[in-house]
Design a protein around this motif. Structure first.
Motif, PDB file in Angstrom:
ATOM      1  N   LEU A 279     -21.581 -15.970 -28.597  1.00  0.00           N
ATOM      2  CA  LEU A 279     -22.140 -16.397 -27.321  1.00  0.00           C
ATOM      3  C   LEU A 279     -23.197 -15.410 -26.827  1.00  0.00           C
ATOM      4  O   LEU A 279     -24.276 -15.815 -26.374  1.00  0.00           O
ATOM      5  CB  LEU A 279     -21.024 -16.562 -26.288  1.00  0.00           C
ATOM      6  N   ALA A 280     -22.916 -14.121 -26.950  1.00  0.00           N
ATOM      7  CA  ALA A 280     -23.876 -13.107 -26.507  1.00  0.00           C
ATOM      8  C   ALA A 280     -25.188 -13.215 -27.291  1.00  0.00           C
ATOM      9  O   ALA A 280     -26.276 -13.113 -26.707  1.00  0.00           O
ATOM     10  CB  ALA A 280     -23.276 -11.709 -26.663  1.00  0.00           C
ATOM     11  N   ILE A 281     -25.105 -13.458 -28.576  1.00  0.00           N
ATOM     12  CA  ILE A 281     -26.309 -13.591 -29.399  1.00  0.00           C
ATOM     13  C   ILE A 281     -27.099 -14.830 -28.983  1.00  0.00           C
ATOM     14  O   ILE A 281     -28.316 -14.780 -28.819  1.00  0.00           O
ATOM     15  CB  ILE A 281     -25.937 -13.638 -30.893  1.00  0.00           C
ATOM     16  N   LEU A 282     -26.402 -15.955 -28.811  1.00  0.00           N
ATOM     17  CA  LEU A 282     -27.075 -17.188 -28.413  1.00  0.00           C
ATOM     18  C   LEU A 282     -27.708 -17.061 -27.030  1.00  0.00           C
ATOM     19  O   LEU A 282     -28.831 -17.511 -26.810  1.00  0.00           O
ATOM     20  CB  LEU A 282     -26.102 -18.369 -28.442  1.00  0.00           C
ATOM     21  N   GLU A 283     -26.994 -16.435 -26.099  1.00  0.00           N
ATOM     22  CA  GLU A 283     -27.535 -16.273 -24.745  1.00  0.00           C
ATOM     23  C   GLU A 283     -28.724 -15.318 -24.737  1.00  0.00           C
ATOM     24  O   GLU A 283     -29.706 -15.553 -24.035  1.00  0.00           O
ATOM     25  CB  GLU A 283     -26.449 -15.785 -23.795  1.00  0.00           C
ATOM     26  N   GLU A 284     -28.648 -14.248 -25.522  1.00  0.00           N
ATOM     27  CA  GLU A 284     -29.773 -13.323 -25.574  1.00  0.00           C
ATOM     28  C   GLU A 284     -30.997 -14.008 -26.171  1.00  0.00           C
ATOM     29  O   GLU A 284     -32.111 -13.852 -25.677  1.00  0.00           O
ATOM     30  CB  GLU A 284     -29.427 -12.082 -26.388  1.00  0.00           C
ATOM     31  N   ASP A 285     -30.785 -14.796 -27.214  1.00  0.00           N
ATOM     32  CA  ASP A 285     -31.900 -15.508 -27.825  1.00  0.00           C
ATOM     33  C   ASP A 285     -32.503 -16.533 -26.869  1.00  0.00           C
ATOM     34  O   ASP A 285     -33.699 -16.787 -26.911  1.00  0.00           O
ATOM     35  CB  ASP A 285     -31.460 -16.199 -29.118  1.00  0.00           C
ATOM     36  N   ALA A 286     -31.680 -17.119 -26.009  1.00  0.00           N
ATOM     37  CA  ALA A 286     -32.163 -18.124 -25.056  1.00  0.00           C
ATOM     38  C   ALA A 286     -32.844 -17.505 -23.844  1.00  0.00           C
ATOM     39  O   ALA A 286     -33.495 -18.211 -23.071  1.00  0.00           O
ATOM     40  CB  ALA A 286     -30.991 -18.999 -24.586  1.00  0.00           C
ATOM     41  N   SER A 287     -32.741 -16.192 -23.692  1.00  0.00           N
ATOM     42  CA  SER A 287     -33.327 -15.505 -22.551  1.00  0.00           C
ATOM     43  C   SER A 287     -34.843 -15.634 -22.557  1.00  0.00           C
ATOM     44  O   SER A 287     -35.488 -15.408 -23.574  1.00  0.00           O
ATOM     45  CB  SER A 287     -32.941 -14.022 -22.587  1.00  0.00           C
ATOM     46  N   PRO A 288     -35.440 -15.953 -21.421  1.00  0.00           N
ATOM     47  CA  PRO A 288     -36.906 -16.024 -21.350  1.00  0.00           C
ATOM     48  C   PRO A 288     -37.561 -14.698 -21.707  1.00  0.00           C
ATOM     49  O   PRO A 288     -38.655 -14.667 -22.247  1.00  0.00           O
ATOM     50  CB  PRO A 288     -37.191 -16.390 -19.893  1.00  0.00           C
ATOM     51  N   LEU A 289     -36.900 -13.583 -21.459  1.00  0.00           N
ATOM     52  CA  LEU A 289     -37.477 -12.274 -21.790  1.00  0.00           C
ATOM     53  C   LEU A 289     -37.570 -12.099 -23.298  1.00  0.00           C
ATOM     54  O   LEU A 289     -38.551 -11.568 -23.812  1.00  0.00           O
ATOM     55  CB  LEU A 289     -36.636 -11.148 -21.175  1.00  0.00           C
ATOM     56  N   VAL A 290     -36.557 -12.556 -24.031  1.00  0.00           N
ATOM     57  CA  VAL A 290     -36.597 -12.478 -25.485  1.00  0.00           C
ATOM     58  C   VAL A 290     -37.706 -13.377 -26.001  1.00  0.00           C
ATOM     59  O   VAL A 290     -38.466 -13.003 -26.898  1.00  0.00           O
ATOM     60  CB  VAL A 290     -35.233 -12.866 -26.116  1.00  0.00           C
ATOM     61  N   GLN A 291     -37.840 -14.556 -25.412  1.00  0.00           N
ATOM     62  CA  GLN A 291     -38.880 -15.487 -25.840  1.00  0.00           C
ATOM     63  C   GLN A 291     -40.266 -14.865 -25.663  1.00  0.00           C
ATOM     64  O   GLN A 291     -41.134 -15.041 -26.498  1.00  0.00           O
ATOM     65  CB  GLN A 291     -38.793 -16.796 -25.048  1.00  0.00           C
ATOM     66  N   GLN A 292     -40.493 -14.128 -24.594  1.00  0.00           N
ATOM     67  CA  GLN A 292     -41.791 -13.517 -24.340  1.00  0.00           C
ATOM     68  C   GLN A 292     -42.092 -12.399 -25.324  1.00  0.00           C
ATOM     69  O   GLN A 292     -43.242 -12.119 -25.613  1.00  0.00           O
ATOM     70  CB  GLN A 292     -41.857 -12.965 -22.917  1.00  0.00           C
ATOM     71  N   ARG A 293     -41.084 -11.731 -25.856  1.00  0.00           N
ATOM     72  CA  ARG A 293     -41.300 -10.624 -26.787  1.00  0.00           C
ATOM     73  C   ARG A 293     -41.610 -11.104 -28.197  1.00  0.00           C
ATOM     74  O   ARG A 293     -42.000 -10.321 -29.039  1.00  0.00           O
ATOM     75  CB  ARG A 293     -40.067  -9.717 -26.825  1.00  0.00           C
TER      76      ARG A 293
END
Length: 137
Positions: free
Chosen positions: A113-127
């Motif tokens: 869940l932590a991996i999926l949520e981190e990947d779904a984070s808009p901040l991760v998407q911007q990086r």
């Protein structure tokens, strides 16, 4: 940056689900958090009660939801618990043989869940790289 590295997630399946759900993906991930937590609790309670029948439905639900999101290891573990519990019901046995899998389920669920949520984070998407390897921000 590629999706977060992990042997827990099939990123092709996850990306396909994310594309199909579009902006609803984050909401579905929230449902997975709630339903998955409930399923893990029910599986653990059934294990303590030595009640394989109670284990079957919760493991089945967790298996399907995890599979949809690309959480293949979690899905496979839930499937093994489900199928073993079904056999135990048919043979009027208790599910002791899956105790190690049940014990590993909660930490696996939380890590997944932590991996999926981190990947779904808009901040991760911007990086993630844009264009010719350039980073935003």
């Amino acid at each position: 940056m590629a999706p977060l590295e992990s042997e827990l997630i099939d990123w092709t399946v996850s990306a396909d689900t994310r594309a199909a759900l579009g902006p609803n993906f984050v909401r579905i991930l929230g449902y997975f958090r709630e339903d998955g937590t409930r399923s893990v609790n029910e599986i653990e309670q059934a294990m303590r009660a030595k009640d394989p029948a109670a284990m079957v439905l919760a493991a089945h639900k967790l298996k399907g939801e995890a599979l949809q999101l690309g959480a293949l290891r979690l899905s496979a573990t839930a499937e093994t618990i489900e199928m073993t519990a079904r056999t135990c019901v048919e043979h009027h046995e208790t599910p002791e043989e899956v105790i190690e899998l049940v014990a590993a389920l909660r930490p696996m669920f939380h890590e997944t869940l932590a991996i999926l949520e981190e990947d779904a984070s808009p901040l991760v998407q911007q990086r993630r790289p844009q264009g010719f390897g350039r980073l935003l921000g």
